[in-house]
Design a protein around this motif. Structure first.
Motif, mmCIF file in Angstrom:
data_model
loop_
_atom_site.group_PDB
_atom_site.id
_atom_site.type_symbol
_atom_site.label_atom_id
_atom_site.label_comp_id
_atom_site.label_asym_id
_atom_site.label_seq_id
_atom_site.Cartn_x
_atom_site.Cartn_y
_atom_site.Cartn_z
ATOM 1 N N MET A 262 0.822 -1.205 0.000
ATOM 2 C CA MET A 262 0.000 0.000 0.000
ATOM 3 C C MET A 262 0.857 1.256 0.000
ATOM 4 S SD MET A 262 0.571 -0.523 3.327
ATOM 5 C CE MET A 262 1.421 0.532 4.417
ATOM 6 N N ASP A 263 0.259 2.342 -0.477
ATOM 7 C CA ASP A 263 0.911 3.651 -0.425
ATOM 8 C C ASP A 263 0.376 4.380 0.770
ATOM 9 O OD1 ASP A 263 1.720 3.475 -3.307
ATOM 10 O OD2 ASP A 263 -0.459 3.624 -3.549
ATOM 11 N N PHE A 264 1.188 5.260 1.300
ATOM 12 C CA PHE A 264 0.641 6.091 2.367
ATOM 13 C C PHE A 264 1.259 7.469 2.348
ATOM 14 C CE2 PHE A 264 4.133 5.895 5.482
ATOM 15 C CZ PHE A 264 4.854 4.806 5.004
ATOM 16 N N GLY A 265 0.543 8.384 2.970
ATOM 17 C CA GLY A 265 1.004 9.753 3.083
ATOM 18 C C GLY A 265 0.668 10.261 4.463
ATOM 19 N N ARG A 266 1.073 11.489 4.757
ATOM 20 C CA ARG A 266 0.887 11.995 6.124
ATOM 21 C C ARG A 266 0.466 13.456 6.122
ATOM 22 N NH1 ARG A 266 5.940 14.309 7.696
ATOM 23 N NH2 ARG A 266 7.305 12.516 7.517
ATOM 24 N N ILE A 267 -0.330 13.824 7.093
ATOM 25 C CA ILE A 267 -0.686 15.226 7.335
ATOM 26 C C ILE A 267 -0.463 15.477 8.825
ATOM 27 C CG2 ILE A 267 -2.510 16.974 7.331
ATOM 28 C CD1 ILE A 267 -3.966 15.365 5.167
ATOM 29 N N THR A 268 0.455 16.374 9.160
ATOM 30 C CA THR A 268 0.684 16.694 10.560
ATOM 31 C C THR A 268 -0.407 17.647 11.023
ATOM 32 O OG1 THR A 268 3.051 16.410 10.286
ATOM 33 C CG2 THR A 268 2.340 17.644 12.226
ATOM 34 N N ILE A 269 -1.137 17.238 12.046
ATOM 35 C CA ILE A 269 -2.238 18.049 12.558
ATOM 36 C C ILE A 269 -1.719 19.018 13.609
ATOM 37 C CG2 ILE A 269 -4.447 17.947 13.815
ATOM 38 C CD1 ILE A 269 -4.596 16.833 10.953
ATOM 39 N N SER A 270 -0.896 18.503 14.509
ATOM 40 C CA SER A 270 -0.333 19.319 15.585
ATOM 41 C C SER A 270 0.834 18.519 16.148
ATOM 42 C CB SER A 270 -1.378 19.541 16.676
ATOM 43 O OG SER A 270 -1.639 18.306 17.340
ATOM 44 N N GLY A 271 1.461 19.051 17.200
ATOM 45 C CA GLY A 271 2.523 18.289 17.836
ATOM 46 C C GLY A 271 2.012 16.994 18.461
ATOM 47 N N LYS A 272 0.705 16.918 18.634
ATOM 48 C CA LYS A 272 0.138 15.747 19.309
ATOM 49 C C LYS A 272 -0.487 14.732 18.380
ATOM 50 C CE LYS A 272 -1.257 17.554 23.843
ATOM 51 N NZ LYS A 272 -2.458 18.080 24.504
ATOM 52 N N HIS A 273 -0.895 15.174 17.202
ATOM 53 C CA HIS A 273 -1.611 14.264 16.309
ATOM 54 C C HIS A 273 -1.087 14.323 14.883
ATOM 55 C CE1 HIS A 273 -4.693 14.815 19.538
ATOM 56 N NE2 HIS A 273 -4.682 13.500 19.416
ATOM 57 N N VAL A 274 -0.881 13.147 14.325
ATOM 58 C CA VAL A 274 -0.456 13.030 12.935
ATOM 59 C C VAL A 274 -1.427 12.100 12.232
ATOM 60 C CG1 VAL A 274 1.480 12.552 11.402
ATOM 61 C CG2 VAL A 274 1.912 13.120 13.785
ATOM 62 N N LEU A 275 -1.913 12.559 11.098
ATOM 63 C CA LEU A 275 -2.863 11.761 10.330
ATOM 64 C C LEU A 275 -2.085 10.994 9.259
ATOM 65 C CD1 LEU A 275 -5.965 11.706 10.429
ATOM 66 C CD2 LEU A 275 -5.963 13.528 8.717
ATOM 67 N N TYR A 276 -2.323 9.694 9.189
ATOM 68 C CA TYR A 276 -1.738 8.889 8.114
ATOM 69 C C TYR A 276 -2.848 8.387 7.211
ATOM 70 C CZ TYR A 276 2.973 8.831 9.953
ATOM 71 O OH TYR A 276 4.229 9.204 10.347
ATOM 72 N N LEU A 277 -2.627 8.528 5.911
ATOM 73 C CA LEU A 277 -3.607 8.057 4.934
ATOM 74 C C LEU A 277 -3.028 6.867 4.209
ATOM 75 C CD1 LEU A 277 -3.563 11.557 4.395
ATOM 76 C CD2 LEU A 277 -5.812 10.658 3.892
ATOM 77 N N PHE A 278 -3.703 5.742 4.300
ATOM 78 C CA PHE A 278 -3.227 4.527 3.635
ATOM 79 C C PHE A 278 -4.132 4.182 2.457
ATOM 80 C CE2 PHE A 278 0.083 2.800 6.371
ATOM 81 C CZ PHE A 278 -0.110 3.491 7.551
ATOM 82 N N GLY A 279 -3.534 4.118 1.285
ATOM 83 C CA GLY A 279 -4.265 3.642 0.116
ATOM 84 C C GLY A 279 -4.264 2.121 0.136
ATOM 85 N N THR A 280 -5.445 1.524 0.144
ATOM 86 C CA THR A 280 -5.493 0.061 0.208
ATOM 87 C C THR A 280 -5.137 -0.516 -1.161
ATOM 88 O OG1 THR A 280 -7.825 0.015 -0.385
ATOM 89 C CG2 THR A 280 -7.294 0.125 1.960
ATOM 90 N N PRO A 281 -4.571 -1.710 -1.177
ATOM 91 C CA PRO A 281 -4.197 -2.310 -2.462
ATOM 92 C C PRO A 281 -5.440 -2.757 -3.218
ATOM 93 C CG PRO A 281 -3.128 -3.411 -0.581
ATOM 94 C CD PRO A 281 -4.228 -2.570 -0.044
ATOM 95 N N GLY A 282 -5.763 -2.041 -4.294
ATOM 96 C CA GLY A 282 -7.018 -2.256 -5.004
ATOM 97 C C GLY A 282 -7.081 -3.544 -5.794
#
Ligand SMILES: Nc1nc2c(ncn2[C@@H]2O[C@H](COP(=O)(O)OP(=O)(O)O)[C@@H](O)[C@H]2O)c(=O)[nH]1
Ligand SMILES: [Mg+2]
Lengths: 191, 125
Positions: free
Chosen positions: A68-88
């Motif tokens: 799978m591919d993944f990317g990240r969005i830093t929300i704050s020093g406390k939370h990081v969002l990871y987005l995982f693309g599922t293998p289609g």
């Protein structure tokens, strides 16, 4: 770096899944919203094969590489969002428990030319109780559908949002994530 | 073209592909000694592990200078997730890396967390 204020100084990682059929735009979507170039990793899955060997009675094991591919969005020093693309293209990604466990929510990307490709993902998230929405990725030559047509074609529950997007556009893809968070908040507030 | 967005990691490139042979570096092991998940956080403690680190362990440690995840370490070294976990768990055993497992359920159902994420996303557009 590590602090003693009751937390241990580690941010927590929150997981969102971007699901849908092969070629629907999952990697494109992850790349559009991620603050890093999409990264890629894989795991080997061993699954029992569909049939049983009739001569030996032994269940055949099949090993597949699920990626799978993944990317990240830093929300704050406390939370990081990871987005995982599922293998289609992989029938077995659902069995990579680690990928789906603890997911906060999911986006099911749909291509109106191949709506049936998102059935497995819709079934999976409904059965696991993972909050999700359907985002129709509007390819240029796809015939246009109204969200309500997509809803009935996919037999979605009335409160599952259906939105339109262009997975290549950061604004549009971020808008989908905003819709998803609003949906999760509504669901949570109702409990 | 390199897939890396950071400056100083050039032990592989797209043409050469993966430079670490996965199950050689893990010594044929398939289970990490510390349970780790894709989104477990890891960070170097600054403590020197005993003895000389092998190349692969040193590369993994080099990626843990600031807090990161198992998934990112695996991806940047182009290793299957399980192999990255094995190398990281060795470093945890040697005191060179600290780790924390994710606790997503604590956050998924937390309205404040959901609102924080919503607000942060809204600021991006
Ligand atoms: N025209 C158009 N092409 C798109 C859109 N989203 C993705 N693509 C293209 O469709 C192809 C497949 O996308 P990809 O993200 O790799 O799909 P995945 O298999 O779901 O990861 C790529 O060539 C993309 O550039 C879109 O919204 N419009
Ligand atoms: Mg893809």
């Amino acid at each position: 770096m590590l602090s003693n204020d009751g937390s241990d100084g580690f941010p927590s990682a929150l997981k969102l899944l971007i699901a849908g059929g092969f070629g629907v735009g999952k990697t494109t979507f992850v790349g559009a919203v991620s603050e890093i170039e999409p990264l890629h990793t894989e795991e080997l899955l061993t699954t029992a094969s569909v049939g049983t060997d009739r001569l030996t009675g032994v269940e055949g094991k099949v090993t597949t590489t699920v990626a799978m591919d993944f990317g990240r969005i830093t929300i704050s020093g406390k939370h990081v969002l990871y987005l995982f693309g599922t293998p289609g293209q992989e029938r077995f990604w659902f069995m990579w428990d680690e990928l789906s466990h603890g997911a906060m929510g999911a986006v099911v990307l749909a291509d109106t030319r191949r709506l049936e490709d998102c059935f497995p993902a819709v079934d999976f998230f409904e059965s696991r109780g993972i909050g999700f929405l359907v985002a129709v990725n509007e390819f240029d030559r796809a015939c246009r559908y109204e969200p309500e047509d997509v809803r009935s074609a996919l037999d979605l529950k009335p409160d599952t949002p259906v939105v339109l997007c262009d997975a290549r556009e950061e604004r549009s893809a971020t808008g989908v994530l905003i819709n998803l968070m609003q949906h999760l908040l509504t669901q949570q507030a109702r409990r | 073209m390199s897939v890396l967005d950071t400056d100083d990691e050039h032990w592989f490139d797209d043409d050469a592909g993966r430079l670490i042979r996965p199950y050689t570096v893990s010594d044929g092991r398939t289970e990490p000694t510390t349970r780790m998940e894709l989104l477990s956080m890891v960070i170097a403690t600054g403590r020197r592990p005993p003895g000389q680190l092998g190349t692969e362990h040193a590369q993994v440690l080099g990626l843990c200078g600031s807090v990161t995840t198992v998934a990112e370490v695996a991806a940047r070294l182009r290793l299957p997730a399980v192999v990255a976990k094995i190398l990281l768990s060795d470093l945890v055993d040697w005191g060179a890396v600290d780790t924390r497992a994710p606790d997503p359920m604590a956050d998924c159902t937390n309205l404040t967390v959901l609102e924080t994420i919503l607000n942060a996303l809204e600021r991006r557009i």
